[in-house]
Scaffold this active site. Sequence first.
Site, PDB file in Angstrom:
ATOM      1  CB  THR A   1       6.855   9.101   3.066  1.00 31.29           C
ATOM      2  OG1 THR A   1       6.133   8.106   3.762  1.00 31.29           O
ATOM      3  CG2 THR A   1       7.920   8.419   2.249  1.00 31.29           C
TER       4      THR A   1
ATOM      5  CB  VAL B   1       5.408  -3.279   6.334  1.00 32.38           C
ATOM      6  CG1 VAL B   1       6.366  -2.808   5.245  1.00 32.38           C
ATOM      7  CG2 VAL B   1       6.194  -3.846   7.519  1.00 32.38           C
TER       8      VAL B   1
ATOM      9  CG  ASP C   1       4.042   3.217  -0.118  1.00 32.07           C
ATOM     10  OD1 ASP C   1       3.863   3.510   1.081  1.00 32.07           O
ATOM     11  OD2 ASP C   1       4.286   4.067  -0.985  1.00 32.07           O
TER      12      ASP C   1
ATOM     13  N   GLY D   1       2.208   8.734   0.333  1.00 33.66           N
ATOM     14  CA  GLY D   1       0.746   8.707   0.328  1.00 33.66           C
ATOM     15  C   GLY D   1       0.224   7.452   0.992  1.00 33.66           C
ATOM     16  CB  THR D   2      -3.127   5.878   0.909  1.00 35.05           C
ATOM     17  OG1 THR D   2      -3.258   6.326  -0.437  1.00 35.05           O
ATOM     18  CG2 THR D   2      -3.982   6.755   1.785  1.00 35.05           C
ATOM     19  N   GLY D   3      -0.065   4.185   1.628  1.00 28.05           N
ATOM     20  CA  GLY D   3       0.811   3.095   1.219  1.00 28.05           C
ATOM     21  C   GLY D   3       0.076   1.885   0.673  1.00 28.05           C
TER      22      GLY D   3
HETATM   23  N1  ASP Z   1       3.451   5.881   2.197  1.00 26.60           N
HETATM   24  C1  ASP Z   1       3.707   5.885   3.620  1.00 26.60           C
HETATM   25  C2  ASP Z   1       3.161   4.625   4.238  1.00 26.60           C
HETATM   26  O1  ASP Z   1       2.084   4.210   3.850  1.00 26.60           O
HETATM   27  C3  ASP Z   1       3.118   7.032   4.331  1.00 26.60           C
HETATM   28  C4  ASP Z   1       3.336   8.350   3.760  1.00 26.60           C
HETATM   29  O2  ASP Z   1       3.817   8.528   2.659  1.00 26.60           O
HETATM   30  O3  ASP Z   1       3.003   9.302   4.457  1.00 26.60           O
HETATM   31  O4  ASP Z   1       3.774   4.121   5.134  1.00 26.60           O
END
Ligand code: ASP
Length: 328
Positions: free
Chosen positions: A194, A223, A225, A246-248
């Site tokens: 991201t 969708v 975060d 990160g892990t949204g």
């Molecule tokens: N946070 C983003 C999402 O979950 C992914 C990422 O940061 O790589 O869509």
Amino acid sequence: MAAPAAIAIHGGAGIILRSSLTTEQEARYLDALRSIATAGNEVLAQGGSALDAVSLAVSLLEDCPLFNAGKGAVFTNAGTIEMDAAIMDGKTRRAGAVACIQHVRNPVRAARAVMEHSPHVLMVGKGAEEFLRQHGLQFEDHAYFYTEERYAQLQRARQESGVLLDHDAANLLNTSSKPASEPAPLDPDKKFGTVGAVALDVHGNLAAATSTGGMTNKLPGRVGDTPMLGAGCYADNQTTALSATGTGEAFMRSLALHDITAQMQYLGLSLEQAANSVVMDKLPLYEGQGGIIGIDRLGNIVLPFNTEGMYRAYQRVGEAAFAAIYAN
Ligand code: ASP
């Protein structure tokens, strides 16, 4: 007296090991991060707003195929590209966001159009597309966003039937060509990508913006975060400007960024204390992996992450840009 203006940016976090990037790849990432931080910083040096600085920095990150946003965004399991973005102005606490949009060249500019030209905060679907066309946003066909690396990532993710977070797309290619005895440079289950920017301008105003293609092989319609205020993007002049990667799902369930501002406001913690407590202690309780960038109204910058690496850079007005990838 002018505030100590500065900008920080990120290009995603994950298990980015030194062995996962060649020297040339590493140099390309660092050069891109430095030059984009410098472009945003130039806006601040000329007395421009934090909002303009983060808009420019994130749109440049979107244009750069190394990062999972705009050109170079990851694919859904249907082979489509669906992007999310948000922007927030710390001075007015106004915000705009778009989710699941296709074909818009710069989703961060779409988010800003929602903030500035509609009474709404979050727009999706056909209505968003029509609104953005009316406001002159640039659209591109699928081929513009396509990159071979991300497509190879999708094929790999399909084979392994996993949903992958970003930067690792490129690394999946490297992984597949390595001998089995060598450890995977990037755990494909732990790759994020991201982009985001936070800034403080000379007028003492804060702003944040975040943009993403989401996760490789995600279901169409998912969708994350990124467009959720308080989860993937947040700015308030009273406390701080923040952008997450990160892990949204974990950032949404824990309202990670709002938690940081709440700890600052209600417990009187510093940005560093609050950010570390959320990234290092709280997110793991939600199986959350990733990192955040933040800047407060005194110009303190934090870049904590609980993964092996995070593409990141910052620059203070009048100083040189700093860029880094790995933890040390
Ligand atoms: N946070 C983003 C999402 O979950 C992914 C990422 O940061 O790589 O869509």
